[in-house]
Design a protein around this motif. Structure first.
Motif, short mmCIF file in Angstrom:
data_model
loop_
_atom_site.label_atom_id
_atom_site.label_comp_id
_atom_site.label_asym_id
_atom_site.label_seq_id
_atom_site.Cartn_x
_atom_site.Cartn_y
_atom_site.Cartn_z
N PRO A 20 0.80 -1.22 0.00
CA PRO A 20 0.00 0.00 0.00
C PRO A 20 0.83 1.27 0.00
O PRO A 20 2.03 1.27 0.30
N THR A 21 0.17 2.37 -0.32
CA THR A 21 0.68 3.71 -0.09
C THR A 21 -0.15 4.31 1.03
O THR A 21 -1.39 4.38 0.92
N HIS A 22 0.49 4.74 2.12
CA HIS A 22 -0.30 5.14 3.28
C HIS A 22 0.47 6.10 4.18
O HIS A 22 1.69 6.26 4.06
N HIS A 23 -0.29 6.74 5.06
CA HIS A 23 0.25 7.72 5.99
C HIS A 23 1.08 8.79 5.25
O HIS A 23 2.30 8.87 5.38
N ILE A 24 0.34 9.58 4.48
CA ILE A 24 0.91 10.64 3.67
C ILE A 24 0.27 11.96 4.06
O ILE A 24 -0.94 12.03 4.30
N LYS A 25 1.06 13.03 4.11
CA LYS A 25 0.55 14.37 4.33
C LYS A 25 1.05 15.28 3.22
O LYS A 25 2.26 15.34 2.95
N GLU B 285 -2.47 3.51 -11.64
CA GLU B 285 -1.86 2.28 -11.15
C GLU B 285 -2.27 2.08 -9.71
O GLU B 285 -1.89 2.86 -8.84
N SER B 286 -3.04 1.03 -9.43
CA SER B 286 -3.71 0.94 -8.12
C SER B 286 -3.92 -0.51 -7.70
O SER B 286 -5.03 -0.94 -7.43
N MET B 287 -2.82 -1.27 -7.62
CA MET B 287 -2.92 -2.65 -7.14
C MET B 287 -3.03 -2.71 -5.63
O MET B 287 -3.83 -3.46 -5.08
N GLY B 288 -2.16 -1.96 -4.94
CA GLY B 288 -2.18 -1.94 -3.48
C GLY B 288 -3.10 -0.86 -2.95
O GLY B 288 -3.55 0.02 -3.69
N ASP B 289 -3.36 -0.89 -1.66
CA ASP B 289 -4.33 0.03 -1.04
C ASP B 289 -3.75 1.43 -0.86
O ASP B 289 -2.53 1.65 -0.90
N PHE B 290 -4.66 2.39 -0.64
CA PHE B 290 -4.31 3.77 -0.27
C PHE B 290 -5.11 4.12 0.98
O PHE B 290 -6.34 4.00 0.97
N TYR B 291 -4.44 4.58 2.03
CA TYR B 291 -5.20 4.95 3.22
C TYR B 291 -4.40 5.90 4.10
O TYR B 291 -3.19 6.05 3.97
N ASN B 292 -5.13 6.53 5.01
CA ASN B 292 -4.54 7.51 5.93
C ASN B 292 -3.71 8.56 5.17
O ASN B 292 -2.52 8.74 5.41
N ILE B 293 -4.39 9.23 4.26
CA ILE B 293 -3.76 10.28 3.46
C ILE B 293 -4.49 11.59 3.70
O ILE B 293 -5.72 11.66 3.56
N GLU B 294 -3.75 12.62 4.08
CA GLU B 294 -4.31 13.93 4.37
C GLU B 294 -3.71 14.97 3.41
O GLU B 294 -2.50 15.06 3.25
#
Length: 464
Positions: free
Chosen positions: A246-251, A269-278
């Motif tokens: 995933p790609t995560h915890h981004i500000k 391109e979106s195989m893995g998840d995306f979460y906790n992005i602000e």
């Protein structure tokens, strides 16, 4: 005799202090900033010496230094001073590929001007310029370079792996600060499966070639992007997952963005998840391909996304959310199942769309959200959103909106939509509050059209 010993001791102490200070001037290793000499070997020698010494700063100053691929090493800071430019070589043979892969367009990628694999504690800083010389890699110039170097004109691989400007793979504690990044042949900054990254006060201008993204965070986490100015021919800030990680915890905060394709983009391109992005406090100007684009089409579960305080001026399609079933794979990974989109919060947005003549889809729509009949978008909250549009929509323009469940997720492929404000379809939980649209001239289309949508609104929904 005593005086000579004392002087020698002082000199040795000064040399020791100089070594401990960790500054390595590339000119001391043979580099010449005359805009002619290829300095790849000499800059690399300075980096290697710095690393061997336990780390420090490699300094480039006073001139234009041409180079091919240089590989950073642990605990090395590369400093480009204000009066210096690191300029990419025009010869494809001067570049190395790092973790070669095939991107969503089917092109081989991996070459870069600066990069590395499994690095830790590296920085690129300074008020100078890193210029990728991307125009040298256009089709016409590659053909000319083949003739110059007497390369077989039928060699289709020569120059096809257009170099990124910066590329970090499986790396950590990376800082990019104050530097001016210019004109790569492909993406500007690519972080793949990396973490603990800071990009601060960086200026990006990228229009020399194709696929000129600004910052790509690919299966990476713990990233802060702030105070940046990004002007690109392709996506400005793009969250990707070309692996199942995933790609995560981004500000992302306080950035000025401009793009010919998308300013803030999740996918394609979106195989893995995306979460906790602000994402907050950003300005988007003169963007043709969409302001906020949230796209899961290859299996990603996108959730816990907060986007607030965004001003857009002269922007096509301010908000586009798409859940699809393309399911493309990358890097020989297994195909994912269809993903999901939920817990998306977009608040405090003021936007003005492009005029009729400049819009990719004319007349434009402010917000477009669609899942598929079998896979609906989950919870989406839209709060305090004001969009100004040109109007001029005609009933005669309208056609049935196709589903395109397994196609590339681009809003323009759906053509003119049946609403000028919001067109939403296949959504389980749409919450709207304080949403308003201001049309400059009459539009025969409805302000809002929702199909297969469960929604809640309050009395602050307005149409001017």
């Amino acid at each position: 005799m005593y005086t000579r010993v004392l002087v020698l001791a002082i000199i040795l102490m000064m040399l020791s202090c100089s070594s401990k200070s960790g500054d390595f001037d590339v000119r001391d290793y043979g580099a010449v900033g005359d805009s002619l000499k290829i300095n790849t070997v000499f800059i690399q020698k300075a980096i290697d010496a710095c690393h061997k010494n336990g780390g420090g700063t490699v300094v480039i100053k006073d001139g234009i230094y041409i180079s091919g691929t240089i590989l950073l090493k642990d605990k090395v800071t590369l400093q480009i001073e204000q009066n210096a430019t690191l300029l990419g070589s025009s010869n494809p043979l001067d570049y190395q590929s790092i973790d070669t892969f095939v991107d969503a367009t089917g092109q081989e990628r991996g070459n870069c001007l600066i990069g590395g694999i499994r690095l830790s504690d590296v920085s690129i800083i300074g008020d100078g310029i890193i210029d990728g010389n991307g125009a040298a890699f256009t089709y016409e110039n590659i053909v000319a370079k083949k003739k110059e170097l007497k390369i077989n004109p039928n060699d289709k691989k020569f120059g096809i792996n257009r170099p990124f400007l910066l590329r970090f793979v499986n790396s950590s504690n990376v800082k990019i600060k104050d530097i001016r990044l210019r004109q790569p042949a492909a993406w500007t900054c690519h972080f793949y499966q990396s973490h603990d990254i800071i990009v601060d006060n960086v200026s990006i201008y990228s229009h020399a070639n194709q696929n000129n993204d600004g910052i790509d965070l690919d299966s990476s986490f713990n990233v802060e992007i702030k105070n940046c100015t990004i002007d690109t021919g392709d996506d400005a800030v793009c969250f990707k997952t070309t692996s199942p990680l995933p790609t995560h915890h981004i500000k992302v905060q306080n950035c000025n963005l401009k793009s010919e394709w998308g300013a803030l983009k999740f996918g394609t391109e979106s195989m893995g998840d995306f979460y906790n992005i602000e994402i907050n406090d950003c300005q988007i100007n003169d963007t043709r391909g969409g302001g906020i684009k949230i796209l899961s089409v290859d299996g990603a579960n996108i959730h816990d996304i907060q986007i607030e305080n965004i001003n857009m001026n002269n922007v096509d399609m301010p908000i586009f959310i798409r859940l699809g079933e393309r399911l493309r794979t990358y890097r020989n990974a297994d195909k994912q199942t269809v993903g999901s989109i939920s817990k998306i919060s977009i608040k405090n947005v003021i936007a003005t769309t492009r005029n009729i003549k400049e819009s990719r889809i004319s007349p434009p729509t402010g917000i477009f959200m669609t899942g598929t009949p079998d896979h609906k978008i989950g919870k989406v909250t839209l709060e305090n959103i004001a969009i100004t549009l040109p109007g001029k929509g005609l009933i005669s323009d309208l056609k049935e909106v196709s589903e395109q469940i397994d196609k590339y997720p681009e809003y323009s492929f759906f053509e003119v939509l049946p609403a000028y404000g919001i067109y939403g379809r296949h959504i389980e939980d749409l919450n709207m509050s304080g949403v308003q649209f201001d049309i400059k001239t009459k539009d025969e289309r409805k302000s809002i059209v929702l199909q297969d949508v469960v929604t809640s609104t309050n009395d602050t929904l307005k149409i001017k």
